[in-house]
Motif scaffolding. Structure first.
Motif: not given
Length: 211
Positions: A184-211
């Motif tokens: 909870d303490s650390a998450i405050e440092r990350h909320t200022a930048r946009p969160r990737r959706s799970p699908a976008r995060q998976h696409w960034a790693v694999t180049g494929k849509e996440r099921p």
């Protein structure tokens, strides 16, 4: 014979807690790492057997719900909580595969797997750790005294030094709460930048849509 006024259990817990305090920095580091991964759309998979299953499910409840202050929900799955999946897998593939097969289904590179075991020797957790490492996941272990097989199979491990299984489980709960506090303490440092959706995060790693 122990009586109702016997304080041996409390004394054992206090002794183990004194040693456990030295591992507080590891739990704090895990909280920061977990916040960075989940804030970017990764997920946490957690598993354990028996009492450790209850501890694992406690952790996921705090992350999907909240620990103290209100905050967005984060993706955390307790693999043993899906009784239909676990019993079907146990019946068709054997008990040792109940978590590994779910890791294969739900886990992606960049996700984390936390495994809780008082013995550090549960076969189904060891197989799950191997599958997670194969997928490019990070594996953490909360165990009893070191050395143990799960400690060796994980990327990092917190091994509680205590003779009693009950004491190990009690300190695992302390670790869970400390992890949530650090998260909870650390998450405050990350909320200022946009969160990737799970699908976008998976696409960034694999180049494929996440099921």
């Amino acid at each position: 014979m122990n009586t109702a006024t016997d304080t041996t259990h409390c004394d054992d817990l206090m002794t183990a807690l004194t040693v456990f305090r030295k591992d507080a920095t590891r739990v704090h580091r895990w909280g920061g790492t977990l916040a960075a991964h989940l804030a970017d759309g990764s997920r946490l998979l957690v598993a354990g057997n028996g009492g450790s299953a209850a501890q694992a499910q406690h952790l996921t409840a705090e992350l999907v719900g909240r620990y103290r202050a209100d905050r967005p929900p984060f993706s955390a799955l307790a693999l043993h909580a899906d009784t239909s999946a676990t019993t079907a897998i146990a019946n068709d593939y054997g008990v040792q595969e109940i978590f590994a097969r779910q890791v294969g289904a739900h886990g992606r590179a960049g996700d984390l797997l936390m495994l809780l075991s008082t013995s550090g020797a549960s076969a189904n957790l060891l197989v799950a750790a191997t599958e997670a490492r194969r997928l490019g996941m990070t594996v953490w272990a909360l165990t009893g005294p070191a050395p143990n097989p799960l400690q060796a199979a994980a990327d990092d491990a917190l091994c509680v030094r205590a003779d009693s299984t009950a004491t190990v489980q009690e300190l695992h709960l302390v670790a869970v709460h400390m992890l949530c506090e650090s998260f909870d303490s650390a998450i405050e440092r990350h909320t200022a930048r946009p969160r990737r959706s799970p699908a976008r995060q998976h696409w960034a790693v694999t180049g494929k849509e996440r099921p």
